[in-house]
Structures are given as C-alpha cells and as structure tokens.
Motif scaffolding. Structure first.
Motif, PDB file in Angstrom:
ATOM      1  N   ARG A 115      -1.887   8.253   1.617  1.00 43.14           N
ATOM      2  CA  ARG A 115      -3.080   8.362   0.788  1.00 43.14           C
ATOM      3  C   ARG A 115      -3.913   7.080   0.793  1.00 43.14           C
ATOM      4  O   ARG A 115      -4.890   6.974   0.066  1.00 43.14           O
ATOM      5  CB  ARG A 115      -2.679   8.705  -0.654  1.00 43.14           C
ATOM      6  CG  ARG A 115      -2.041  10.075  -0.814  1.00 43.14           C
ATOM      7  CD  ARG A 115      -2.944  11.204  -0.381  1.00 43.14           C
ATOM      8  NE  ARG A 115      -4.270  11.132  -1.014  1.00 43.14           N
ATOM      9  CZ  ARG A 115      -5.307  11.880  -0.651  1.00 43.14           C
ATOM     10  NH1 ARG A 115      -5.196  12.746   0.343  1.00 43.14           N
ATOM     11  NH2 ARG A 115      -6.464  11.758  -1.276  1.00 43.14           N
ATOM     12  N   SER A 116      -3.528   6.109   1.633  1.00 42.14           N
ATOM     13  CA  SER A 116      -4.309   4.889   1.833  1.00 42.14           C
ATOM     14  C   SER A 116      -4.557   4.143   0.523  1.00 42.14           C
ATOM     15  O   SER A 116      -5.641   3.589   0.292  1.00 42.14           O
ATOM     16  CB  SER A 116      -5.644   5.223   2.505  1.00 42.14           C
ATOM     17  OG  SER A 116      -6.131   4.138   3.236  1.00 42.14           O
ATOM     18  N   LEU A 117      -3.532   4.054  -0.329  1.00 47.17           N
ATOM     19  CA  LEU A 117      -3.712   3.442  -1.633  1.00 47.17           C
ATOM     20  C   LEU A 117      -4.024   1.953  -1.537  1.00 47.17           C
ATOM     21  O   LEU A 117      -4.787   1.413  -2.353  1.00 47.17           O
ATOM     22  CB  LEU A 117      -2.452   3.649  -2.486  1.00 47.17           C
ATOM     23  CG  LEU A 117      -2.093   5.099  -2.821  1.00 47.17           C
ATOM     24  CD1 LEU A 117      -0.989   5.133  -3.865  1.00 47.17           C
ATOM     25  CD2 LEU A 117      -3.295   5.885  -3.279  1.00 47.17           C
ATOM     26  N   ASP A 123     -10.580  -1.999  -2.037  1.00 42.34           N
ATOM     27  CA  ASP A 123     -12.011  -1.686  -2.061  1.00 42.34           C
ATOM     28  C   ASP A 123     -12.550  -1.724  -3.486  1.00 42.34           C
ATOM     29  O   ASP A 123     -13.595  -2.339  -3.755  1.00 42.34           O
ATOM     30  CB  ASP A 123     -12.240  -0.310  -1.444  1.00 42.34           C
ATOM     31  CG  ASP A 123     -13.705   0.087  -1.450  1.00 42.34           C
ATOM     32  OD1 ASP A 123     -14.516  -0.621  -0.808  1.00 42.34           O
ATOM     33  OD2 ASP A 123     -14.046   1.092  -2.094  1.00 42.34           O
ATOM     34  N   VAL A 124     -11.826  -1.078  -4.416  1.00 39.52           N
ATOM     35  CA  VAL A 124     -12.296  -1.031  -5.801  1.00 39.52           C
ATOM     36  C   VAL A 124     -12.310  -2.431  -6.418  1.00 39.52           C
ATOM     37  O   VAL A 124     -13.267  -2.818  -7.109  1.00 39.52           O
ATOM     38  CB  VAL A 124     -11.424  -0.068  -6.629  1.00 39.52           C
ATOM     39  CG1 VAL A 124     -11.782  -0.158  -8.115  1.00 39.52           C
ATOM     40  CG2 VAL A 124     -11.595   1.368  -6.142  1.00 39.52           C
ATOM     41  N   LYS A 125     -11.262  -3.207  -6.157  1.00 39.33           N
ATOM     42  CA  LYS A 125     -11.165  -4.540  -6.754  1.00 39.33           C
ATOM     43  C   LYS A 125     -12.191  -5.520  -6.202  1.00 39.33           C
ATOM     44  O   LYS A 125     -12.439  -6.562  -6.809  1.00 39.33           O
ATOM     45  CB  LYS A 125      -9.752  -5.094  -6.553  1.00 39.33           C
ATOM     46  CG  LYS A 125      -8.702  -4.395  -7.419  1.00 39.33           C
ATOM     47  CD  LYS A 125      -7.320  -4.944  -7.153  1.00 39.33           C
ATOM     48  CE  LYS A 125      -6.291  -4.284  -8.057  1.00 39.33           C
ATOM     49  NZ  LYS A 125      -4.906  -4.747  -7.766  1.00 39.33           N
ATOM     50  N   TRP A 129     -16.716   1.383  -4.164  1.00 34.24           N
ATOM     51  CA  TRP A 129     -16.435   2.665  -4.825  1.00 34.24           C
ATOM     52  C   TRP A 129     -16.718   3.764  -3.809  1.00 34.24           C
ATOM     53  O   TRP A 129     -17.628   4.563  -3.942  1.00 34.24           O
ATOM     54  CB  TRP A 129     -17.296   2.823  -6.073  1.00 34.24           C
ATOM     55  CG  TRP A 129     -16.865   3.947  -6.960  1.00 34.24           C
ATOM     56  CD1 TRP A 129     -17.432   5.185  -7.057  1.00 34.24           C
ATOM     57  CD2 TRP A 129     -15.771   3.947  -7.874  1.00 34.24           C
ATOM     58  NE1 TRP A 129     -16.758   5.971  -7.964  1.00 34.24           N
ATOM     59  CE2 TRP A 129     -15.728   5.235  -8.499  1.00 34.24           C
ATOM     60  CE3 TRP A 129     -14.805   3.001  -8.226  1.00 34.24           C
ATOM     61  CZ2 TRP A 129     -14.772   5.575  -9.437  1.00 34.24           C
ATOM     62  CZ3 TRP A 129     -13.869   3.341  -9.176  1.00 34.24           C
ATOM     63  CH2 TRP A 129     -13.845   4.605  -9.770  1.00 34.24           C
ATOM     64  N   ASP A 130     -15.885   3.785  -2.747  1.00 30.71           N
ATOM     65  CA  ASP A 130     -16.185   4.632  -1.606  1.00 30.71           C
ATOM     66  C   ASP A 130     -14.951   5.414  -1.186  1.00 30.71           C
ATOM     67  O   ASP A 130     -13.935   4.826  -0.795  1.00 30.71           O
ATOM     68  CB  ASP A 130     -16.669   3.764  -0.433  1.00 30.71           C
ATOM     69  CG  ASP A 130     -17.156   4.571   0.759  1.00 30.71           C
ATOM     70  OD1 ASP A 130     -17.082   5.824   0.710  1.00 30.71           O
ATOM     71  OD2 ASP A 130     -17.592   3.958   1.748  1.00 30.71           O
ATOM     72  N   TRP A 131     -15.028   6.758  -1.286  1.00 32.38           N
ATOM     73  CA  TRP A 131     -13.873   7.571  -0.902  1.00 32.38           C
ATOM     74  C   TRP A 131     -13.541   7.427   0.571  1.00 32.38           C
ATOM     75  O   TRP A 131     -12.426   7.704   1.015  1.00 32.38           O
ATOM     76  CB  TRP A 131     -14.101   9.033  -1.247  1.00 32.38           C
ATOM     77  CG  TRP A 131     -15.278   9.686  -0.560  1.00 32.38           C
ATOM     78  CD1 TRP A 131     -16.536   9.790  -1.050  1.00 32.38           C
ATOM     79  CD2 TRP A 131     -15.287  10.302   0.727  1.00 32.38           C
ATOM     80  NE1 TRP A 131     -17.352  10.442  -0.154  1.00 32.38           N
ATOM     81  CE2 TRP A 131     -16.611  10.780   0.948  1.00 32.38           C
ATOM     82  CE3 TRP A 131     -14.335  10.515   1.723  1.00 32.38           C
ATOM     83  CZ2 TRP A 131     -16.992  11.430   2.111  1.00 32.38           C
ATOM     84  CZ3 TRP A 131     -14.704  11.174   2.885  1.00 32.38           C
ATOM     85  CH2 TRP A 131     -16.015  11.629   3.087  1.00 32.38           C
ATOM     86  N   ALA A 133     -13.368   4.621   2.126  1.00 29.56           N
ATOM     87  CA  ALA A 133     -12.715   3.335   2.376  1.00 29.56           C
ATOM     88  C   ALA A 133     -11.272   3.496   2.827  1.00 29.56           C
ATOM     89  O   ALA A 133     -10.702   2.588   3.445  1.00 29.56           O
ATOM     90  CB  ALA A 133     -12.768   2.465   1.116  1.00 29.56           C
ATOM     91  N   GLY A 134     -10.674   4.626   2.525  1.00 29.14           N
ATOM     92  CA  GLY A 134      -9.292   4.857   2.910  1.00 29.14           C
ATOM     93  C   GLY A 134      -9.102   5.273   4.351  1.00 29.14           C
ATOM     94  O   GLY A 134      -7.969   5.382   4.817  1.00 29.14           O
ATOM     95  N   GLY A 135     -10.213   5.485   5.070  1.00 26.93           N
ATOM     96  CA  GLY A 135     -10.088   5.943   6.444  1.00 26.93           C
ATOM     97  C   GLY A 135      -9.762   7.428   6.491  1.00 26.93           C
ATOM     98  O   GLY A 135      -9.921   8.163   5.514  1.00 26.93           O
ATOM     99  N   GLU A 136      -9.286   7.877   7.633  1.00 30.08           N
ATOM    100  CA  GLU A 136      -8.968   9.297   7.835  1.00 30.08           C
ATOM    101  C   GLU A 136      -7.634   9.636   7.183  1.00 30.08           C
ATOM    102  O   GLU A 136      -6.612   9.033   7.495  1.00 30.08           O
ATOM    103  CB  GLU A 136      -8.916   9.599   9.329  1.00 30.08           C
ATOM    104  CG  GLU A 136      -8.693  11.051   9.666  1.00 30.08           C
ATOM    105  CD  GLU A 136      -8.682  11.283  11.168  1.00 30.08           C
ATOM    106  OE1 GLU A 136      -7.568  11.478  11.721  1.00 30.08           O
ATOM    107  OE2 GLU A 136      -9.758  11.239  11.785  1.00 30.08           O
TER     108      GLU A 136
END
Length: 320
Positions: A115-117, A123-125, A129-131, A133-136
């Motif tokens: 889940r690319s946590l 990214d958030v820190k 605020w981009d969904w 940012a976690g990649g595929e």
C-alpha cells in the motif's frame, strides 16, 4: 553455575538469574568481538549469546569449562556449531518464542509495502496530498504470496493472510507437498516461486545453501510490481542487488527487518522511499521477551544437568 550473558538490552540478567535458580551467577558482559567473548566466558559454564556474539573455535578453546552456548534468539549463524560439537559443547536456540510476533511483523511489512505507506507518509509530512505519490498499487486479493522456507513463522503468516484472498506457494525442500497443501499452499521449486510470486516473504535461516539465495537473478525473474520482505536472516537476501532492482524498477518495494550486517552502515537502501527498514525488531513483544528468558534458562539447566536440552541444535545440519 556461572553463566555469562551478552549485554544486549533484550537479555535481562536479573530475570535470567531468577529463571536459572538460586545456584546461578549471571554476569553481563560485552560479547560483540572474539576477544571480548574469550575474556568474558573464560571460566563460564554457560554462555548466553545474542545475535552479534561470535562463538568461534578460538573462543571455544579459550573457554574450557563451557558446556552450553545458549542463543537468546533463533539464528545461530554467528556460532560455529560444528566446532562446538567437536568440543562437547551443546548449542541451543529458542525457535518458537516469537513466532507470532515475526509473523505479524511480516504481514505488517507486506501490507505497508504493497500500500506504499512509506511514500504516502513522507509525502504528507513534507506538505503533499497526492494519492499518486504511492506509485502504482495493486489490489491484494488475487495476488500470490510466495514463501522462501515454510517453517512455523511462514505457516502463521499464511494463517494471518487467509482472509485476504491471496494464493500461496512455497519453496522449501525440507517440507512435504502434502503438509503445505493442508495450509492451501502449493509446493514449487525456486524458479517457479519467483515466476509466480507477487509478494515474496523470505523466512529462511542462514545456511551455506541459503546465503544470497535471493540475488540479482532472482529479482530479474520477479514481476515488476513484486514486494520483497525479509524477516528471516539478512544474508539470505543480497541487499546491494535488491537496491539495484528497486532502482531499475524490477521490484516495486521492499521491507527488511534483518540485514547481512547489523546495524547496517551506509546501505544503499537508506535513501529509498520504496524500502521500509526496521531494526531487527520483528521478534519483540513483552510476552515474547518473557518466553525467551524462560526457554534459555530451561536449555541451560538441562545441559548442565547432563540432559539433552529441548532446543538443541543438530550439528549435522549445514549451519553457517
């Protein structure tokens, strides 16, 4: 009874002394070098070793009264088991004290990587605020979880993920296909494992057979969206090759709790947001720590009473 215990924080000398009984004297000492172990255990009956305690033939020769090396943990790759057997020194470990904890940690790393946590958190820190940012990211259900070694920890991982709708395959030449099938796991050879796996869980001990088994060639065979997690032993995974595979996009993410050198220094994985690293902490819970001391003490008491300890390591196996 004189026992020398490593100064590793996980070993509580007072608790160990209580478990060994009133006739035991437990001395805590640094045991991270050959010279330190030789000096500390020179007159000891028992040595309680941590993950970084080198027990070589040289050490054993310098400790003539030593009758048991009790590993306070699972892996015995820093202990010369064959040399110990030649000198009638018993080697034990604690194989099951943290099965639940390591299995839980394995699943946590698998899910966090999938889940690319790590990427989302960073990214958030940093103001994002981009969904994306976690990649595929791929849906968990329908993926295949592959195990390198199928022992008690892997079996518990399989139980924990049963409700997620994943298929499972395993490579382990020492476990029968029928035994795996009972857990809805298909026994495969190593190449088949790599070809079919989306989520790779490395749970193998470090032996001459398993050292660097998961290498550059292995990463090339995995699908590009693969997640690799190692909670077994560090030397089983080639960490430099893993970093290269992440950089090349041959592997999507990795979670490591164990390393070839601990603590690792200057690892190419440090600066990667697609790698989640933990400090060999998968074993830890307060309950596991209590169980560890009880089992170590039971092994030491048995060896010094000229009995076979319940967790004696077989010197005939191909331990590093």
């Amino acid at each position: 009874m004189e026992a020398v215990a490593s100064d590793d924080p996980m070993i509580d000398a007072e608790l160990l002394g209580e478990r060994l009984g009133p006739d035991a004297t437990v001395t805590v000492a640094e045991t991270d070098t050959v010279d330190a172990v030789r000096e500390a255990a020179a007159d000891a009956d028992a040595l309680v070793a941590d993950v970084s305690t080198p027990v070589t033939a040289e050490v054993l020769d310098a400790c003539p009264d030593l009758r048991i090396v009790a590993r306070a943990g699972v892996g015995v790759d820093t202990i010369d088991v064959g040399a110990a057997a030649e000198r009638d020194v018993v080697v034990t470990n604690v194989p099951e004290y943290c099965t639940e904890e390591v299995a839980t940690h394995t699943v946590a790393l698998l899910l966090a990587c999938l889940r690319s946590l790590g990427r989302y958190d960073r990214d958030v820190k940093t103001g994002g605020w981009d969904w994306r940012a976690g990649g595929e990211i791929h849906r968990l259900s329908g993926l295949t979880l592959g195990f390198v070694s199928y022992g008690p920890i892997a079996r518990r991982v399989r139980e924990l993920v049963a409700g997620f709708g994943v298929d499972a395959v395993a490579y382990d030449p020492y476990v029968d296909a029928e035994e795996m099938a009972a857990d809805e796991v298909e026994k495969v050879d190593f190449d088949q494992l790599l070809d079919r796996t989306d989520l790779l869980s490395v749970n193998a001990p470090l032996t001459e057979e398993t050292r660097d088994a998961v290498d550059a060639a292995a990463f090339e065979r995995l699908v590009d969206h693969a997640v690799v997690v190692n909670t077994g032993r560090g030397g089983v995974v080639d960490e430099a090759a893993l970093a290269d595979a992440l950089e090349a996009g041959e592997v999507a993410a990795a979670g490591l709790d164990v390393f070839a050198e601990e603590p690792p220094e200057g690892s190419p994985l440090f600066d990667r947001d697609d790698a989640i690293l933990t400090p060999h902490a998968a074993w830890y819970s307060e309950e596991a720590r209590a169980d560890l001391h009880e089992t170590v003490a039971a092994n030491v008491r048995a060896a010094l009473a000229d009995e076979t300890p319940p967790d004696r390591i077989d010197p005939e196996l191909d331990w590093v």
